[in-house]
Design a protein around this motif. Structure first.
Motif, PDB file in Angstrom:
ATOM      1  N   PRO A  17      34.697  37.551  27.141  1.00  0.00           N
ATOM      2  CA  PRO A  17      33.464  36.816  26.834  1.00  0.00           C
ATOM      3  C   PRO A  17      32.208  37.402  27.456  1.00  0.00           C
ATOM      4  O   PRO A  17      31.107  37.255  26.902  1.00  0.00           O
ATOM      5  N   ASN A  18      32.337  38.059  28.607  1.00  0.00           N
ATOM      6  CA  ASN A  18      31.155  38.598  29.295  1.00  0.00           C
ATOM      7  C   ASN A  18      30.957  40.095  29.083  1.00  0.00           C
ATOM      8  O   ASN A  18      30.051  40.696  29.668  1.00  0.00           O
ATOM      9  N   GLU A  19      31.813  40.686  28.245  1.00  0.00           N
ATOM     10  CA  GLU A  19      31.694  42.111  27.942  1.00  0.00           C
ATOM     11  C   GLU A  19      30.625  42.310  26.867  1.00  0.00           C
ATOM     12  O   GLU A  19      30.496  41.527  25.933  1.00  0.00           O
ATOM     13  N   VAL A  20      29.858  43.385  26.986  1.00  0.00           N
ATOM     14  CA  VAL A  20      28.812  43.686  26.020  1.00  0.00           C
ATOM     15  C   VAL A  20      29.380  44.598  24.922  1.00  0.00           C
ATOM     16  O   VAL A  20      29.993  45.621  25.222  1.00  0.00           O
ATOM     17  N   PHE A  21      29.148  44.215  23.672  1.00  0.00           N
ATOM     18  CA  PHE A  21      29.642  44.988  22.532  1.00  0.00           C
ATOM     19  C   PHE A  21      28.471  45.380  21.624  1.00  0.00           C
ATOM     20  O   PHE A  21      27.433  44.715  21.592  1.00  0.00           O
ATOM     21  N   ALA A  22      28.675  46.469  20.892  1.00  0.00           N
ATOM     22  CA  ALA A  22      27.746  46.853  19.826  1.00  0.00           C
ATOM     23  C   ALA A  22      28.406  46.466  18.509  1.00  0.00           C
ATOM     24  O   ALA A  22      29.399  47.070  18.102  1.00  0.00           O
ATOM     25  N   GLU A  23      27.874  45.430  17.853  1.00  0.00           N
ATOM     26  CA  GLU A  23      28.519  44.887  16.662  1.00  0.00           C
ATOM     27  C   GLU A  23      27.844  45.394  15.388  1.00  0.00           C
ATOM     28  O   GLU A  23      26.665  45.164  15.147  1.00  0.00           O
ATOM     29  N   TYR A  24      28.617  46.095  14.561  1.00  0.00           N
ATOM     30  CA  TYR A  24      28.163  46.530  13.246  1.00  0.00           C
ATOM     31  C   TYR A  24      28.540  45.434  12.246  1.00  0.00           C
ATOM     32  O   TYR A  24      29.711  45.272  11.897  1.00  0.00           O
ATOM     33  N   SER A  25      27.537  44.667  11.827  1.00  0.00           N
ATOM     34  CA  SER A  25      27.762  43.537  10.934  1.00  0.00           C
ATOM     35  C   SER A  25      26.837  43.645   9.730  1.00  0.00           C
ATOM     36  O   SER A  25      25.878  44.430   9.722  1.00  0.00           O
ATOM     37  N   THR A  58      42.376  50.618  11.783  1.00  0.00           N
ATOM     38  CA  THR A  58      43.138  49.371  11.883  1.00  0.00           C
ATOM     39  C   THR A  58      43.128  48.752  13.274  1.00  0.00           C
ATOM     40  O   THR A  58      43.475  47.583  13.437  1.00  0.00           O
ATOM     41  N   ASP A  59      42.763  49.523  14.291  1.00  0.00           N
ATOM     42  CA  ASP A  59      42.755  48.975  15.659  1.00  0.00           C
ATOM     43  C   ASP A  59      41.752  47.836  15.755  1.00  0.00           C
ATOM     44  O   ASP A  59      40.605  47.954  15.285  1.00  0.00           O
ATOM     45  N   SER A  60      42.170  46.737  16.357  1.00  0.00           N
ATOM     46  CA  SER A  60      41.304  45.563  16.420  1.00  0.00           C
ATOM     47  C   SER A  60      41.286  44.970  17.830  1.00  0.00           C
ATOM     48  O   SER A  60      42.103  45.330  18.687  1.00  0.00           O
ATOM     49  N   ILE A  61      40.338  44.064  18.040  1.00  0.00           N
ATOM     50  CA  ILE A  61      40.185  43.427  19.337  1.00  0.00           C
ATOM     51  C   ILE A  61      39.709  41.990  19.163  1.00  0.00           C
ATOM     52  O   ILE A  61      38.894  41.701  18.278  1.00  0.00           O
ATOM     53  N   LYS A  77      27.524  58.360  15.292  1.00  0.00           N
ATOM     54  CA  LYS A  77      27.878  58.335  16.716  1.00  0.00           C
ATOM     55  C   LYS A  77      27.976  56.885  17.150  1.00  0.00           C
ATOM     56  O   LYS A  77      26.963  56.246  17.445  1.00  0.00           O
ATOM     57  N   PRO A  78      29.184  56.338  17.195  1.00  0.00           N
ATOM     58  CA  PRO A  78      29.338  54.926  17.552  1.00  0.00           C
ATOM     59  C   PRO A  78      28.816  54.634  18.959  1.00  0.00           C
ATOM     60  O   PRO A  78      28.946  55.445  19.871  1.00  0.00           O
ATOM     61  N   ASN A  79      28.223  53.450  19.119  1.00  0.00           N
ATOM     62  CA  ASN A  79      27.799  52.996  20.443  1.00  0.00           C
ATOM     63  C   ASN A  79      29.010  52.718  21.324  1.00  0.00           C
ATOM     64  O   ASN A  79      30.137  52.621  20.841  1.00  0.00           O
ATOM     65  N   LYS A  80      28.774  52.561  22.606  1.00  0.00           N
ATOM     66  CA  LYS A  80      29.835  52.166  23.521  1.00  0.00           C
ATOM     67  C   LYS A  80      30.312  50.768  23.147  1.00  0.00           C
ATOM     68  O   LYS A  80      29.524  49.892  22.801  1.00  0.00           O
ATOM     69  N   ASN A  81      31.626  50.551  23.211  1.00  0.00           N
ATOM     70  CA  ASN A  81      32.235  49.264  22.854  1.00  0.00           C
ATOM     71  C   ASN A  81      31.830  48.834  21.440  1.00  0.00           C
ATOM     72  O   ASN A  81      31.478  47.674  21.204  1.00  0.00           O
ATOM     73  N   ALA A  82      31.869  49.766  20.511  1.00  0.00           N
ATOM     74  CA  ALA A  82      31.470  49.465  19.128  1.00  0.00           C
ATOM     75  C   ALA A  82      32.592  48.753  18.391  1.00  0.00           C
ATOM     76  O   ALA A  82      33.766  49.118  18.503  1.00  0.00           O
ATOM     77  N   VAL A  83      32.206  47.729  17.650  1.00  0.00           N
ATOM     78  CA  VAL A  83      33.144  46.986  16.815  1.00  0.00           C
ATOM     79  C   VAL A  83      32.453  46.698  15.481  1.00  0.00           C
ATOM     80  O   VAL A  83      31.227  46.721  15.382  1.00  0.00           O
ATOM     81  N   CYS A  84      33.239  46.407  14.449  1.00  0.00           N
ATOM     82  CA  CYS A  84      32.630  46.020  13.176  1.00  0.00           C
ATOM     83  C   CYS A  84      33.273  44.744  12.664  1.00  0.00           C
ATOM     84  O   CYS A  84      34.433  44.447  12.963  1.00  0.00           O
ATOM     85  N   SER A  85      32.498  43.981  11.903  1.00  0.00           N
ATOM     86  CA  SER A  85      32.973  42.703  11.376  1.00  0.00           C
ATOM     87  C   SER A  85      33.974  42.927  10.255  1.00  0.00           C
ATOM     88  O   SER A  85      34.078  44.016   9.690  1.00  0.00           O
ATOM     89  N   ALA A  86      34.691  41.861   9.922  1.00  0.00           N
ATOM     90  CA  ALA A  86      35.728  41.945   8.893  1.00  0.00           C
ATOM     91  C   ALA A  86      35.164  42.118   7.494  1.00  0.00           C
ATOM     92  O   ALA A  86      35.917  42.387   6.556  1.00  0.00           O
ATOM     93  N   GLU A  87      33.826  41.995   7.330  1.00  0.00           N
ATOM     94  CA  GLU A  87      33.222  42.193   6.019  1.00  0.00           C
ATOM     95  C   GLU A  87      33.082  43.667   5.667  1.00  0.00           C
ATOM     96  O   GLU A  87      32.683  44.010   4.563  1.00  0.00           O
ATOM     97  N   PHE A  88      33.410  44.538   6.613  1.00  0.00           N
ATOM     98  CA  PHE A  88      33.399  45.977   6.348  1.00  0.00           C
ATOM     99  C   PHE A  88      34.826  46.522   6.371  1.00  0.00           C
ATOM    100  O   PHE A  88      35.679  46.058   7.136  1.00  0.00           O
ATOM    101  N   ILE A  89      35.063  47.536   5.550  1.00  0.00           N
ATOM    102  CA  ILE A  89      36.295  48.324   5.627  1.00  0.00           C
ATOM    103  C   ILE A  89      35.906  49.653   6.273  1.00  0.00           C
ATOM    104  O   ILE A  89      35.188  50.460   5.661  1.00  0.00           O
ATOM    105  N   VAL A 124      38.366  38.249  15.072  1.00  0.00           N
ATOM    106  CA  VAL A 124      38.798  39.587  15.483  1.00  0.00           C
ATOM    107  C   VAL A 124      37.898  40.642  14.846  1.00  0.00           C
ATOM    108  O   VAL A 124      37.475  40.518  13.694  1.00  0.00           O
ATOM    109  N   ARG A 125      37.593  41.686  15.612  1.00  0.00           N
ATOM    110  CA  ARG A 125      36.757  42.784  15.128  1.00  0.00           C
ATOM    111  C   ARG A 125      37.551  44.095  15.152  1.00  0.00           C
ATOM    112  O   ARG A 125      38.443  44.278  15.985  1.00  0.00           O
ATOM    113  N   LYS A 126      37.191  45.014  14.243  1.00  0.00           N
ATOM    114  CA  LYS A 126      37.791  46.349  14.256  1.00  0.00           C
ATOM    115  C   LYS A 126      37.093  47.191  15.317  1.00  0.00           C
ATOM    116  O   LYS A 126      35.880  47.109  15.495  1.00  0.00           O
ATOM    117  N   ILE A 127      37.847  48.024  16.013  1.00  0.00           N
ATOM    118  CA  ILE A 127      37.314  48.862  17.083  1.00  0.00           C
ATOM    119  C   ILE A 127      36.851  50.194  16.499  1.00  0.00           C
ATOM    120  O   ILE A 127      37.611  50.883  15.793  1.00  0.00           O
TER     121      ILE A 127
END
Length: 417
Positions: free
Chosen positions: A54-62, A45-48, A109-121, A83-86
């Motif tokens: 804006p200048n932070e690099v994220f690994a987005e699972y979409s 449930t943790d989100s960000i 093994k999640p990447n550093k600063n990994a987030v996922c889109s709202a289309e995933f649970i 908003v993305r889930k952490i």
């Protein structure tokens, strides 16, 4: 050129029948327990709000990243508008949308600063092996549950809600058996991935060679077998082959034109695409009446599609009737395999005969007057053999992928109730 499939993981088949299948050996008393998914998993449930970074690099699972390569996209926070889930721990991402596509993503093994889109649970568990759960989530039983409990305005827009997902029921064995089953499927997936990568490498190699092994107006190819050095000669296709169009009985929907017992197949563009231009079998067969209304060829010929999938070359290895969406090269003064590969290379160029936004159509005159540069017959033969060997290797890896996927599908149907 020799390609190996790489080092394959050893699949523990000897353990499979003992404890993992629905049809288990007598005396095996490891009963699977029925549980709700929500009893053994928790949603993350943790989100960000990445717009604040804006200048932070994220690994987005979409979902686009899943469809493209099953690797997260490396993006800046400014590029994500919601908003993305952490993701900070191993988890299973279950797609909400169009669940029949089975977009189930096991993030080991999640990447550093990994987030996922709202289309995933995103789900995590401290009690169930996620490798095992990953396979349960891909089973037909689980998929049917998700389909039956999805809601939306149309089939393609239906979504499963987190609540409905967590109420789904599954059968769970001991943790030891979960790990064993997970190991079996991991081994299968690993082997599939190896074959897919080898196939991609060969396809990239083939694409590069097609651009370099055929001469342009200069008369000399970029890449060549060392024993050849003569200039290639330009000519038109009509000068090196009689080119005729196929013919179709009308109306084509009349069943009298077809006969399942006939030994003459009826060539359709779907057969060409499914067999990638190497026609060894056909689904439809044409009757005696139909054969009188078309062109029947018994020996291997080079053909070219001029409608639907325009510019696709093919060679038949069975007796076929050819409809009017194809051209046939008769009495060719060239090596068939060489010309097949040349037409494959030239295929994108046929688009110059179409208007932007319109369907491309070819006719026999356009093809007949196309200029081609040819080497000696011996060099044609060498080029054809070489490129055909690469095609054979590509097909070999695809066959292995198909076979392993069939095994995997069968296991998924039998191992999960």
């Amino acid at each position: 050129m020799a390609w190996s499939a790489g080092k394959m993981k050893q699949i523990p088949w000897s353990s499979l029948s003992a404890r993992s299948c629905r049809n288990r050996r007598k005396g095996c008393n490891f009963a699977w327990e029925q549980r709700k998914l929500g009893d053994v998993c928790e949603p993350i449930t943790d989100s960000i709000d990445t717009q604040k970074y804006p200048n932070e690099v994220f690994a987005e699972y979409s979902m686009p990243a899943f469809d493209a390569s099953m690797k997260p996209d490396i993006v800046l926070g400014s590029s994500m508008n919601s908003v993305r889930k952490i993701i900070t721990r191993p988890c299973l991402l279950v797609n909400k949308l169009n669940v029949r596509k089975k977009r189930i993503w096991y993030v080991k093994k999640p990447n550093k600063n990994a987030v996922c889109s709202a289309e995933f649970i995103p789900l995590y568990s401290d009690t169930v092996d996620l490798t095992f759960l990953n396979q349960v989530a891909k089973s037909e039983t689980f998929t049917r549950y998700l389909e039956n409990h999805s809601s939306g305005s149309s089939n393609s827009q239906k979504r499963i809600t987190p609540r409905s997902l967590m109420l789904s029921k599954l059968h769970i064995p001991t943790i030891e058996e979960q790990k064993l089953i997970g190991k079996i499927f991991e081994s299968l997936d690993h082997t599939i991935t190896l074959h897919e990568e080898k196939k991609r490498q060969l396809e990239r190699l083939k694409s590069a060679l097609l651009k370099k092994m055929f001469a342009d107006k200069s008369g000399y190819p970029v890449v060549r077998f060392k024993e050849f050095c003569d200039e290639w000669q330009g000519t038109k296709l009509r000068k090196i082959s009689k080119i005729v169009r196929g013919a179709s009985p009308r109306p084509i929907s009349d069943p009298k034109w077809f006969d399942n017992d006939s030994n003459v197949g009826w060539l359709r563009i779907s057969d060409v695409t499914s067999q990638d231009g190497r026609i060894h079998h056909l689904k439809q067969h044409i009757s005696k009446q139909g054969q009188a209304k078309t062109r029947v060829i018994s020996e291997p010929h080079l053909l070219l599609s001029i409608a639907a999938t325009v510019g696709k070359p093919l060679i038949n290895y069975v007796k076929i009737g050819v409809h009017d969406g194809f051209l046939i090269f008769i009495e060719p003064q060239f090596d068939l395999e060489f010309m097949f590969q040349w037409l494959e290379m030239f295929r994108p160029q046929w688009s110059k005969y179409g208007q932007p936004g319109s369907q491309i159509n070819l006719n026999s005159d356009l093809v007949k007057n196309q200029i081609i540069y040819l080497p000696s017959r011996e060099e044609q033969n060498q080029i054809g053999i070489f490129l055909n060997q690469i095609d054979s290797l590509i097909n070999l890896h695809q066959q292995k992928i198909n076979n392993i996927n069939s095994v995997k599908k069968s296991l998924l149907q039998k191992m999960f109730i």
